[in-house]
Write a protein that holds these residues in place. Structure first.
Motif, mmCIF file in Angstrom:
data_model
loop_
_atom_site.group_PDB
_atom_site.id
_atom_site.type_symbol
_atom_site.label_atom_id
_atom_site.label_comp_id
_atom_site.label_asym_id
_atom_site.label_seq_id
_atom_site.Cartn_x
_atom_site.Cartn_y
_atom_site.Cartn_z
ATOM 1 N N LYS A 167 0.821 -1.210 0.000
ATOM 2 C CA LYS A 167 0.000 0.000 0.000
ATOM 3 C C LYS A 167 0.858 1.265 0.000
ATOM 4 O O LYS A 167 1.901 1.326 0.630
ATOM 5 C CB LYS A 167 -0.857 -0.043 1.262
ATOM 6 C CG LYS A 167 -1.907 1.018 1.345
ATOM 7 C CD LYS A 167 -2.706 0.813 2.648
ATOM 8 C CE LYS A 167 -3.629 1.983 2.907
ATOM 9 N NZ LYS A 167 -4.652 2.161 1.853
ATOM 10 N N LYS A 168 0.395 2.276 -0.730
ATOM 11 C CA LYS A 168 1.011 3.606 -0.671
ATOM 12 C C LYS A 168 -0.041 4.551 -0.111
ATOM 13 O O LYS A 168 -1.198 4.509 -0.554
ATOM 14 C CB LYS A 168 1.408 4.096 -2.073
ATOM 15 C CG LYS A 168 2.475 3.269 -2.741
ATOM 16 C CD LYS A 168 3.844 3.780 -2.376
ATOM 17 C CE LYS A 168 4.910 2.939 -3.087
ATOM 18 N NZ LYS A 168 6.250 3.164 -2.520
ATOM 19 N N LYS A 169 0.352 5.409 0.798
ATOM 20 C CA LYS A 169 -0.620 6.340 1.360
ATOM 21 C C LYS A 169 -1.053 7.371 0.310
ATOM 22 O O LYS A 169 -2.232 7.653 0.155
ATOM 23 C CB LYS A 169 -0.018 7.040 2.570
ATOM 24 C CG LYS A 169 -1.011 7.938 3.284
ATOM 25 C CD LYS A 169 -0.382 8.578 4.516
ATOM 26 C CE LYS A 169 -1.273 9.705 5.012
ATOM 27 N NZ LYS A 169 -0.619 10.509 6.032
ATOM 28 N N VAL A 170 -0.054 7.927 -0.400
ATOM 29 C CA VAL A 170 -0.365 8.966 -1.388
ATOM 30 C C VAL A 170 0.312 8.631 -2.715
ATOM 31 O O VAL A 170 1.484 8.259 -2.726
ATOM 32 C CB VAL A 170 0.186 10.346 -0.952
ATOM 33 C CG1 VAL A 170 -0.280 11.445 -1.912
ATOM 34 C CG2 VAL A 170 -0.224 10.672 0.469
ATOM 35 N N ILE A 171 -0.419 8.737 -3.790
ATOM 36 C CA ILE A 171 0.241 8.701 -5.088
ATOM 37 C C ILE A 171 -0.187 9.935 -5.883
ATOM 38 O O ILE A 171 -1.202 10.555 -5.567
ATOM 39 C CB ILE A 171 -0.032 7.404 -5.882
ATOM 40 C CG1 ILE A 171 -1.445 7.387 -6.444
ATOM 41 C CG2 ILE A 171 0.224 6.163 -5.036
ATOM 42 C CD1 ILE A 171 -1.612 6.312 -7.501
ATOM 43 N N ASP A 223 -3.409 0.880 -3.839
ATOM 44 C CA ASP A 223 -4.416 1.007 -2.790
ATOM 45 C C ASP A 223 -4.202 2.269 -1.949
ATOM 46 O O ASP A 223 -4.100 2.205 -0.720
ATOM 47 C CB ASP A 223 -4.358 -0.259 -1.901
ATOM 48 C CG ASP A 223 -5.489 -0.286 -0.888
ATOM 49 O OD1 ASP A 223 -6.509 0.392 -1.134
ATOM 50 O OD2 ASP A 223 -5.339 -0.956 0.140
ATOM 51 N N PRO A 224 -4.136 3.449 -2.589
ATOM 52 C CA PRO A 224 -3.789 4.659 -1.829
ATOM 53 C C PRO A 224 -4.987 5.206 -1.052
ATOM 54 O O PRO A 224 -6.139 4.972 -1.411
ATOM 55 C CB PRO A 224 -3.403 5.646 -2.939
ATOM 56 C CG PRO A 224 -4.253 5.245 -4.099
ATOM 57 C CD PRO A 224 -4.408 3.740 -4.008
ATOM 58 N N GLU A 225 -4.686 5.941 0.023
ATOM 59 C CA GLU A 225 -5.745 6.669 0.704
ATOM 60 C C GLU A 225 -6.054 7.949 -0.057
ATOM 61 O O GLU A 225 -7.192 8.353 -0.170
ATOM 62 C CB GLU A 225 -5.299 7.016 2.120
ATOM 63 C CG GLU A 225 -5.528 5.885 3.110
ATOM 64 C CD GLU A 225 -4.894 6.209 4.437
ATOM 65 O OE1 GLU A 225 -5.284 7.205 5.049
ATOM 66 O OE2 GLU A 225 -3.978 5.455 4.831
ATOM 67 N N TYR A 226 -4.970 8.590 -0.545
ATOM 68 C CA TYR A 226 -5.157 9.884 -1.208
ATOM 69 C C TYR A 226 -4.504 9.871 -2.585
ATOM 70 O O TYR A 226 -3.443 9.269 -2.773
ATOM 71 C CB TYR A 226 -4.542 11.008 -0.383
ATOM 72 C CG TYR A 226 -5.005 10.998 1.051
ATOM 73 C CD1 TYR A 226 -6.344 11.280 1.353
ATOM 74 C CD2 TYR A 226 -4.134 10.683 2.085
ATOM 75 C CE1 TYR A 226 -6.791 11.246 2.661
ATOM 76 C CE2 TYR A 226 -4.572 10.649 3.393
ATOM 77 C CZ TYR A 226 -5.904 10.931 3.687
ATOM 78 O OH TYR A 226 -6.342 10.890 4.967
ATOM 79 N N VAL A 227 -5.141 10.560 -3.501
ATOM 80 C CA VAL A 227 -4.557 10.731 -4.828
ATOM 81 C C VAL A 227 -4.422 12.228 -5.099
ATOM 82 O O VAL A 227 -5.376 12.989 -4.919
ATOM 83 C CB VAL A 227 -5.439 10.081 -5.921
ATOM 84 C CG1 VAL A 227 -4.914 10.430 -7.315
ATOM 85 C CG2 VAL A 227 -5.465 8.574 -5.734
ATOM 86 N N ILE A 228 -3.218 12.634 -5.479
ATOM 87 C CA ILE A 228 -3.014 14.026 -5.859
ATOM 88 C C ILE A 228 -3.070 14.102 -7.376
ATOM 89 O O ILE A 228 -2.425 13.307 -8.056
ATOM 90 C CB ILE A 228 -1.652 14.513 -5.320
ATOM 91 C CG1 ILE A 228 -1.735 14.598 -3.795
ATOM 92 C CG2 ILE A 228 -1.287 15.864 -5.903
ATOM 93 C CD1 ILE A 228 -0.493 15.086 -3.155
#
Lengths: 376, 405
Positions: free
Chosen positions: B4-8, B119-124
Motif C-alpha cells: 500500500k502507498k498512502k499517497v500517489i 491502494d492509496p488513501e489519497y490521490v493528488i
C-alpha cells in the motif's frame, strides 16, 4: 564493440597522491577537482566507457571517502550494471596482519587479484589519474593486438621545462616503437616521450608479472617490469598525439586548469562523441547579476556572479559578491567570495569562504592555495 | 499485489499546448524547455520527490516520444524505485476497444487500475504545465486535518484577472461553497491552481458516476468538482502563497522565464533543500569569451558566449558569437547566434541558427503603437537567414514562414 566486452579497465585512484599533497590532504588523486565540474578520475573512467569497456575496477588506498561519494554506483558513467560495471576496490591485504597498503601497481594488483581473476576478460587496460586527456583505448587495444606486444604503454610527446614536476617516466624506443628502456625521473631537457601511465596487456600476462613480482617481493610495474625486463618481453609504445596535461604539483594543477581557457584545448578534451561524464550536481544555471562582468572564464552551473570574473575557472556553486574582482583564479566547488574582495592568482579548495573586503594575491607562477573549508 | 502507498500522484501531461504551437509541434507542452536547463514537467516531478511522494503516474497522449524519453526510468528525479516510481501511462486498448483520454477526469478514470495497484488513501492530481514549488505533503496534511473529500489548491489572483480562472468561493473555514469556471463577475479572487488532493474512495465513486453520465467533457473543473459540491461533499481550499505561473501561452512562457531574472523573484532555483531536478546532458562548463558582456542573465553549461547578453535566459550548448546582441530573450538548447545578429524580446527554440545580419524582435520602446508590439517567436530547428527580420508578435513555425526583409 565486440572486442571490448573482453576488456577489464583498472584505475589506480591513489597513485601520485604525494605529488600534490595540498590537494590530496583530504582526498585521493582521483577525486581532485578539475576543469570546473570534473574530478580527475572522470577522465580515465569516461575514456574507458567511451571505448566500450563495461567493467572497471577502481583501486584505492587511503582517504577515499570523497571518491566513494563521487562514483556512487557508477550510474553517471553508465557503469551501474549487473554484468561487469563499476567496482570499488578498497585496500586489501594478502598477508595476515598486513595493512593492505601497497607500494606500487603490481603489489596493489596482487592484493585485489581475485577481482581481476574473476572478471570475464582477455585484455586489461590500466590507467592512473594524473594525466588529463581524451583517448580512445579501442585504438590502443587494436594496436596492441596488431603488434603482438606483451605490454603496450601509451606515451605522449612532452617538452621539458624548468617547471616540469618530478617522477616523469621517459620511454626510450627503437624505430619500430619497441621500448628499449625506461628512464625514471631523469635529468633531461628538450623533447622526450613520456609514459602517460596507461597500459594494455593480456590478463594472463598481467597475472604472470603480478605473481612473479609478489614472489620476489617486487611491486613496481615500471621499475621491476617495464625497465627490468624490456629485453625478455616485447613492450611497445603507443603514441597518443592528442592534447594531454599532467598534474604533478599545485603549479601544474593550476596550469592545467588555466589551459582550458584556450579553445583548442577544450575542443580536444570535451568532444561531443566522447564526452567526459561526471556526477550530476542538479545546480541551477549560472546567474549573472546587475553590473556583473565575466570574461575569458570557464564557469560551471550553480554559480552566482555579482562581481567581476576574469581569466578564471569557477567550479559549481561558486558565489562572487558585488564589487569583488576575481582574476586568474581557480575557485573550487562552493567557494563563496564576499563583497568588495580582490583575488588574484588564487586557488581555493572546496567550500572556502571569504568575508567582505578581503585581498589575496598570488602570482601566476606561484598561485596561493587556500585549503578546504577555510574561512578568511 | 503491491504494498500500500498512502499517497500517489497523477500528473496530467497530455496537453497539446496548442497556444505554444511553434514550440509544441513535435513535443507535448510539459516537455517544453524552461528556465535555462529545465523542462516544464521538472517542477511537478521535483515537487513530488521533494514532498516524499514516490509513486507518480504521468498521463500522456499528445506527441509522447520526447516526454517518454525524457522521463525514462525517472532516475533524475529519484523516482526509479523498486516499488512505485514514475510510470508513463499512455492510452491503451482493452476488450471493449481503444480510447483516447477524453478529459482530465476520463484520463484518471482510464487509469484506475494503475491507482488501485497501490491502494492509496489519497490521490493528488496535478497539471504538467505550471511553474511553482509546492510541498504536497502539506496539502495532504491539510486535507487530512479537515477530513476533506477533496482539497483544491488555490492562489489569490488580482481581481481583474480572476475571470480567466476557475474561482472558488469559501466560507470562514475555507470550505468551498461555490466553484465557477471563468466567471464574468468573480465573487472571489481565489483561483484554482489545477492541483487537487482527493480521498481516493470518494474520487473513484465520482469518476465512475461521471463516466456513466457521459457528460462529454469528463473534466475535473467542469464535472467532478461541481458534482461533489452538489452532493455537499467536504471540499476545502488550500491557499498557496508562493510563485505560481501557468505557462500556457507564448507570452506567459516568456514572462515566466523573465521572472527568474527579477531580483525579487520568488522562485529560487538555488535552494539546496528544494532542488529542481532535470535530465542532464554531459556538457563542459560554459565558456565566457574575452569580450563578452553579460548582465542580468542565466546561462547554462555547454554554452559559449562572446557577444552581448542582457536580461536573457540561455539554455545549454548555445553559442553567441562576438558582435551578436541578445536582449530580453530566451534561447533554447543548441541554438547559435552569429556575429552581427540581433535577438530582442524573443523566444528562439532548440537548435536554431540565427545568421549574421538577421534580426528577431524589437524593444517595445521603439514601437509607436504598443498594440503592435509582442514577443517574436522562432520554433525549433529553424535557420533565420541574413537579412531576415522576424517582427514582434510574429511566430515562425518552420523555415518557409520566414519572409525576407
Amino acid at each position: 564493440m565486440g572486442v571490448n566486452n573482453n576488456v577489464l579497465g583498472l584505475i589506480f585512484a591513489s597513485l601520485h597522491d604525494s605529488t600534490v599533497v595540498e590537494l590530496t590532504k583530504q582526498r585521493t588523486m582521483g577525486s581532485i577537482m578539475f576543469g570546473g565540474r570534473y574530478r580527475l578520475i572522470d577522465f580515465p573512467l569516461s575514456n574507458m566507457v567511451n571505448s566500450g569497456i563495461t567493467q572497471v575496477g577502481v583501486i584505492t588506498k587511503s582517504n577515499y571517502g570523497s571518491l566513494l561519494d563521487h562514483l556512487g554506483t557508477g550510474r553517471e558513467w553508465d557503469l551501474a550494471r549487473k554484468k561487469g560495471g563499476l567496482h570499488l576496490l578498497p585496500p586489501f591485504s594478502q598477508n595476515v596482519g598486513g595493512e593492505g597498503v601497497y607500494r606500487g601497481r603490481l603489489e596493489a594488483l596482487n592484493n585485489i587479484w581475485s577481482y581481476v581473476e574473476h572478471a570475464n576478460c582477455e585484455y586489461v587496460v590500466l590507467s592512473d589519474c594524473d594525466y588529463v586527456c581524451n583517448i580512445n583505448f579501442e585504438d590502443v587495444i587494436n594496436k596492441h593486438i596488431e603488434t603482438g606486444a606483451d605490454i603496450t604503454a601509451v606515451y605522449g610527446n612532452y617538452k621539458y621545462s624548468e617547471e616540469s614536476g618530478s617522477c616523469v617516466d621517459v620511454l626510450e624506443m627503437d624505430k619500430n616503437g619497441r621500448i628499449l628502456s625506461v628512464l625514471i625521473d631523469p635529468q633531461l631537457s628538450g623533447e622526450c616521450k613520456i609514459c602517460l601511465d596507461m597500459y594494455v596487456m593480456k590478463k594472463d600476462f598481467l597475472a604472470k608479472i603480478v605473481k612473479e613480482a609478489a614472489s620476489r617481493n617486487e611491486y613496481s610495474l615500471i621499475r621491476d617490469c617495464l625497465q627490468a625486463r624490456a629485453k625478455e618481453f616485447v613492450f611497445m609504445g603507443y603514441e597518443f598525439d592528442g592534447y594531454f596535461s599532467r598534474i604533478d604539483s599545485v603549479k601544474s594543477y593550476y596550469r592545467a586548469n588555466m589551459a582550458l581557457l584556450k579553445q583548442e584545448n577544450r575542443t580536444a578534451l570535451f568532444k561531443a562523441d566522447s564526452p567526459i561524464y561526471t556526477k550530476i550536481g542538479d545546480n541551477g544555471p549560472v546567474k549573472y547579476g546587475l553590473e556583473s562582468k565575466a570574461s575569458n572564464s570557464l564557469i560551471a552551473d550553480g554559480c552566482i556572479i555579482e562581481g567581476t570574473v576574469e581569466n578564471s575557472i569557477l567550479f559549481r556553486g561558486v558565489k562572487v559578491g558585488k564589487g569583488s574582482v576575481v582574476k586568474n583564479c581557480v575557485l573550487m566547488q562552493g567557494t563563496t567570495i564576499g563583497s568588495d574582495c580582490s583575488l588574484t592568482s588564487v586557488i581555493t579548495d572546496k567550500n572556502v569562504t571569504t568575508e567582505d573586503g578581503r585581498v589575496l594575491t598570488g602570482s601566476e607562477s606561484y598561485p596561493v592555495y587556500i585549503g578546504k573549508n577555510a574561512k578568511l | 499485489m503491491n504494498a500500500k502507498k498512502k499517497v500517489i500522484a497523477m500528473l496530467l501531461a497530455g496537453g497539446q499546448g496548442s497556444r505554444l504551437y511553434a514550440l509544441t509541434q513535435n513535443v507535448a507542452k510539459p516537455a517544453v524547455p524552461y528556465g535555462g536547463k529545465y523542462r516544464i514537467i521538472d517542477f511537478a516531478l521535483s515537487n513530488c520527490t521533494n514532498s516524499g511522494i514516490d509513486t507518480v503516474g504521468v498521463l500522456t497522449q499528445y506527441q509522447p516520444l520526447v516526454l517518454n524519453e525524457y522521463i525514462g526510468n525517472g532516475q533524475p528525479w529519484d523516482l526509479d524505485r523498486m516499488h512505485g516510481g514514475v510510470h508513463v501511462l499512455s492510452p491503451f486498448e482493452t476488450k471493449e476497444g481503444a480510447d483516447w483520454f477524453q478529459g482530465t477526469a476520463n484520463a484518471i478514470y482510464q487509469n484506475m487500475r494503475f491507482i488501485e495497484r497501490y491502494d492509496p488513501e489519497y490521490v493528488i492530481v496535478l497539471g504538467g504545465d505550471h511553474i511553482y514549488k509546492m510541498d504536497y505533503s502539506k496539502l495532504v496534511e491539510y486535507h487530512e486535518k479537515n477530513k476533506s473529500d477533496g482539497t483544491i489548491a488555490v492562489i489569490d489572483v488580482p481581481k481583474e484577472e480572476a475571470s480567466r480562472f476557475g474561482i472558488m468561493t469559501v466560507d470562514a473555514e475555507n470550505r468551498v461553497v461555490r466553484f465557477t469556471e471563468k466567471p464574468k463577475n468573480p465573487e472571489s479572487t481565489l483561483a484554482s491552481m489545477g492541483i487537487y488532493c482527493f480521498t481516493w474512495k470518494k474520487l473513484k465513486k465520482y469518476l465512475i458516476e461521471n463516466e456513466n453520465a457521459n457528460t462529454g467533457s469528463k473534466d475535473f473543473g467542469k464535472d467532478i468538482i461541481p458534482a461533489m459540491l452538489q452532493n455537499q461533499e467536504r471540499l476545502f481550499a488550500y491557499t498557496f502563497d508562493g510563485y505560481w505561473k501557468d505557462v500556457g501561452t507564448l507570452d506567459s512562457l516568456w514572462e515566466a522565464n523573465m521572472d527568474l531574472l527579477d531580483p525579487a523573484a520568488q522562485l529560487d532555483l538555488y535552494d539546496p533543500k528544494w532542488k529542481i531536478y532535470a535530465r542532464h546532458n554531459n556538457m563542459p562548463p560554459q565558456y565566457i569569451g574575452e569580450n563578452a558582456q553579460i548582465e542580468n542573465s542565466m546561462i547554462t553549461e555547454g554554452s559559449s558566449i562572446s557577444g552581448k547578453v542582457d536580461f536573457s535566459i540561455i539554455f545549454s550548448g548555445v553559442t553567441i558569437e562576438e558582435g551578436a546582441v541578445v536582449n530580453y530573450s530566451i534561447l533554447m538548447p543548441g541554438t547559435v547566434v552569429k556575429a552581427g545578429a540581433v535577438v530582442e524580446y524573443a523566444i528562439v527554440g532548440e537548435n536554431c541558427v540565427v545568421e549574421s545580419g538577421a534580426k528577431i524582435g524589437v524593444s517595445p520602446e521603439v514601437i509607436d503603437n504598443r498594440d503592435d508590439w509582442g514577443i517574436a517567436v522562432v520554433g525549433h530547428n529553424i535557420t533565420v537567414p541574413n537579412g531576415a527580420f522576424v517582427k514582434p508578435k510574429e511566430i515562425i513555425g518552420k523555415n518557409e514562414d520566414i519572409k525576407k526583409a
